[in-house]
Design an enzyme around this catalytic site. Structure first.
Site, PDB file in Angstrom:
ATOM      1  N   HIS A   1       1.458   5.300  -2.120  1.00 47.41           N
ATOM      2  CA  HIS A   1       0.972   6.305  -3.063  1.00 47.41           C
ATOM      3  C   HIS A   1       2.184   7.052  -3.607  1.00 47.41           C
ATOM      4  CE1 HIS A   1      -3.286   6.073  -1.551  1.00 47.41           C
ATOM      5  NE2 HIS A   1      -2.659   5.713  -0.434  1.00 47.41           N
TER       6      HIS A   1
ATOM      7  N   ARG B   1       2.256   8.870  -6.261  1.00 49.21           N
ATOM      8  CA  ARG B   1       1.817  10.170  -6.803  1.00 49.21           C
ATOM      9  C   ARG B   1       2.171  10.404  -8.270  1.00 49.21           C
ATOM     10  NH1 ARG B   1      -1.515  10.623  -2.639  1.00 49.21           N
ATOM     11  NH2 ARG B   1      -0.648  11.510  -0.747  1.00 49.21           N
TER      12      ARG B   1
ATOM     13  N   ASN C   1      -5.018   6.416  -6.865  1.00 48.67           N
ATOM     14  CA  ASN C   1      -5.455   7.815  -6.813  1.00 48.67           C
ATOM     15  C   ASN C   1      -4.376   8.770  -7.314  1.00 48.67           C
ATOM     16  OD1 ASN C   1      -3.897   7.354  -4.505  1.00 48.67           O
ATOM     17  ND2 ASN C   1      -5.088   8.722  -3.207  1.00 48.67           N
TER      18      ASN C   1
ATOM     19  N   HIS D   1     -10.653   0.608   1.552  1.00 46.41           N
ATOM     20  CA  HIS D   1     -10.539   1.654   2.571  1.00 46.41           C
ATOM     21  C   HIS D   1     -11.882   1.668   3.290  1.00 46.41           C
ATOM     22  CE1 HIS D   1      -9.126   5.827   3.915  1.00 46.41           C
ATOM     23  NE2 HIS D   1     -10.307   5.640   4.478  1.00 46.41           N
TER      24      HIS D   1
ATOM     25  N   HIS E   1       2.615  14.408   1.342  1.00 46.42           N
ATOM     26  CA  HIS E   1       2.156  15.737   0.942  1.00 46.42           C
ATOM     27  C   HIS E   1       3.287  16.690   1.314  1.00 46.42           C
ATOM     28  CE1 HIS E   1      -1.970  14.325   0.282  1.00 46.42           C
ATOM     29  NE2 HIS E   1      -1.874  13.669   1.426  1.00 46.42           N
TER      30      HIS E   1
ATOM     31  N   HIS F   1       0.835  -1.203   0.000  1.00 43.49           N
ATOM     32  CA  HIS F   1       0.000   0.000   0.000  1.00 43.49           C
ATOM     33  C   HIS F   1       0.874   1.259   0.000  1.00 43.49           C
ATOM     34  CE1 HIS F   1      -3.835   1.993   1.881  1.00 43.49           C
ATOM     35  NE2 HIS F   1      -3.179   2.849   1.092  1.00 43.49           N
TER      36      HIS F   1
ATOM     37  N   ASP G   1       1.269   2.616   3.681  1.00 41.36           N
ATOM     38  CA  ASP G   1       0.343   3.665   3.240  1.00 41.36           C
ATOM     39  C   ASP G   1       1.113   4.981   3.050  1.00 41.36           C
ATOM     40  OD1 ASP G   1      -1.883   5.005   2.392  1.00 41.36           O
ATOM     41  OD2 ASP G   1      -2.949   4.943   4.298  1.00 41.36           O
TER      42      ASP G   1
HETATM   43  O1  DOR Z   1      -4.729   9.793   4.641  1.00 41.24           O
HETATM   44  C1  DOR Z   1      -4.863   9.314   3.523  1.00 41.24           C
HETATM   45  N1  DOR Z   1      -4.135   9.770   2.487  1.00 41.24           N
HETATM   46  N2  DOR Z   1      -5.773   8.369   3.326  1.00 41.24           N
HETATM   47  C2  DOR Z   1      -6.091   7.935   2.090  1.00 41.24           C
HETATM   48  O2  DOR Z   1      -6.945   7.097   1.966  1.00 41.24           O
HETATM   49  C3  DOR Z   1      -5.435   8.502   0.906  1.00 41.24           C
HETATM   50  C4  DOR Z   1      -4.124   9.072   1.256  1.00 41.24           C
HETATM   51  C5  DOR Z   1      -3.562   9.951   0.177  1.00 41.24           C
HETATM   52  O3  DOR Z   1      -3.535   9.510  -0.974  1.00 41.24           O
HETATM   53  O4  DOR Z   1      -3.138  11.055   0.471  1.00 41.24           O
HETATM   54 ZN    ZN Z   2      -3.692   4.774   1.148  1.00 43.29          ZN
END
Ligand code: DOR
Ligand code: ZN
Length: 422
Positions: A57, A59, A89, A171, A287, A55, A283
């Protein structure tokens, strides 16, 4: 053949062994003594299977000011991760074949570790079209990317995924249980998206999943865990194991589902140690500091963690809080099994994806060490044990703790062995 030696985690225990690696980067032999054309001796350091982070991201494409595939996978390698599964995403979201193909093209040749792609079907008809993705992701509640689907929709998606034999990671938060109040800190955020929202969502999920292979993402509390059926799988994140709302993180500690209380965290750790949770997944959801500098309510949710998941847990081996087979299972063999990919175990015929680590090599996590594009880590100052070397299909991708390679990571596609082959 070339040979790598050390204390190898093989068949559930550590043994001084030699691994023979062939031209294609696979483990060709495992013996007490092996002679090769070239040999690397790691002495009494441990050699573990490379971690599989199911899991993350990264980006890429679309949000590369936060993270990108080359930088993010180099951080993964530093943290002992040799395979990642990347969430859908990104921008455009991986909801269509066009977006999936575009993402595949965009990432080719740029990753430092192997990678798997998730897709996010928004309807049952999209399911067969997205069969080139190894797994699906379904969001029951809003989070970064606005990909949430309703429960009846989700049920249709499950029926279609069941036919394809495809894994669906979920989720699980029930927006019907969210509170309307504004949050000003992580504790307020936890109150606004309470444990009951997670518990109810998991219960609903178990009720409607049928025969679909369901995986519950980021379980944050024992109440939700209690709802996960024995035939489903689940993961926990290092931030829900090591952080809680009492830490002074401000908006950096904002994540979905939220950080819980210290007591919830203790109970979760206990459940993990006892083997009630299948996998640890980071996860990794970076950011920028600017974005996290917004007022709490507006700041985006998510925090980075791909480089620290394994090192934080590895540190807990020496303190006696965790045993090694549990760690290897949660970070390598089980996630590979869940994804249905031939990774995560040291055995003849498998890719030589290896982590070399000395448990005595303890250091504090710093922003510089993890080399994130976003420039921060919520685990700053915590003790960790980073790998000294990492191999991907027999090639060094980390040496002396630093990433030395880029670009040799490959896309892992679904094994066409399911009942859809006819
Ligand atoms: O806190 C989160 N950030 N939860 C998510 O489900 C998506 C993730 C994100 O992509 O920033
Ligand atoms: Zn996630």
């Amino acid at each position: 053949m070339w040979v790598i030696r050390g204390r190898v985690f093989f068949r559930g225990q550590l043994e001084p062994l030699s691994l023979g690696i062939d031209e294609s980067g696979r483990i060709a032999a495992i013996k007490k003594v092996l002679r090769g054309d070239a040999e690397t001796d790691h002495g009494d350091a441990l050699i573990l299977p490379g971690c599989v982070d199911l899991h993350v991201h990264m980006r890429d494409p679309g949000l590369t000011h936060k993270e990108d595939i080359s930088c993010g996978t180099r951080s993964a390698a530093i943290g002992g991760v040799t395979t990642i599964a990347d969430m859908p995403n990104t921008v455009p979201a991986v909801t269509t074949t066009t977006a999936l193909n575009q993402k595949t093209d965009k990432l080719r040749g740029r990753a430092a570790v192997d990678y798997v792609l998730y897709a996010a079907p928004q309807s049952a008809t999209a399911v067969p079209r997205l069969s080139d993705a190894v797994a699906f992701k379904v969001y029951m509640a809003e989070s970064t990317g606005n990909l949430e689907v309703t429960v009846p929709r989700m049920e249709e998606i499950f029926r279609a995924a069941e036919k394809e034999g495809k894994l669906v990671a979920v989720h699980a938060e029930d927006p019907g249980k969210f509170m309307k109040q504004k949050a000003r800190d992580p504790q307020g955020h936890a109150a606004a998206r309470p444990k009951i929202a997670e518990q109810t969502a998991v219960a609903t999920l178990m009720r409607i999943r049928g025969e679909a292979r369901v995986h519950v993402a980021h379980v944050t509390c024992v109440e939700a865990l209690d709802q996960v059926a024995a035939t489903a799988t689940c993961e926990v994140t290092p931030h829900h194991l090591f952080l809680d709302w009492s830490k002074p993180l401000g908006a950096r500690g904002k994540t979905n589902p939220p950080l819980r209380s210290p007591a919830d965290r203790d109970a979760l750790w206990d459940a993990f140690r006892k083997g009630r949770i299948d996998a640890v997944a980071s996860d990794h959801a970076p950011h920028t500091l600017d974005e996290k500098g917004e007022p709490f309510e507006e700041a985006p949710a998510g925090l980075p963690g791909v480089a620290t998941a394994f090192p934080l847990l590895m540190r807990r081996i020496r303190t006696g809080d965790l045993d090694l087979p549990r760690l290897v299972s949660a970070m390598a063999s089980r996630p590979a099994e869940i994804l249905g990919i031939a990774k995560g175990t040291i055995e003849v015929g498998r890719d030589a994806d290896l982590v070399v680590v000395d448990p005595r090599n303890i250091e504090a996590v710093t922003t510089k060490r993890v080399r994130y594009k976003c420039g921060w880590t919520p685990f700053e100052g915590m003790e960790a044990c980073f790998p000294q070397a990492v191999y991907l299909r027999g090639e060094p991708i980390v040496e002396d703790g630093e990433a030395v390679a880029e670009g040799q990571g490959r896309l892992i596609t679904p094994r066409r062995t399911g009942h859809h082959d006819a």
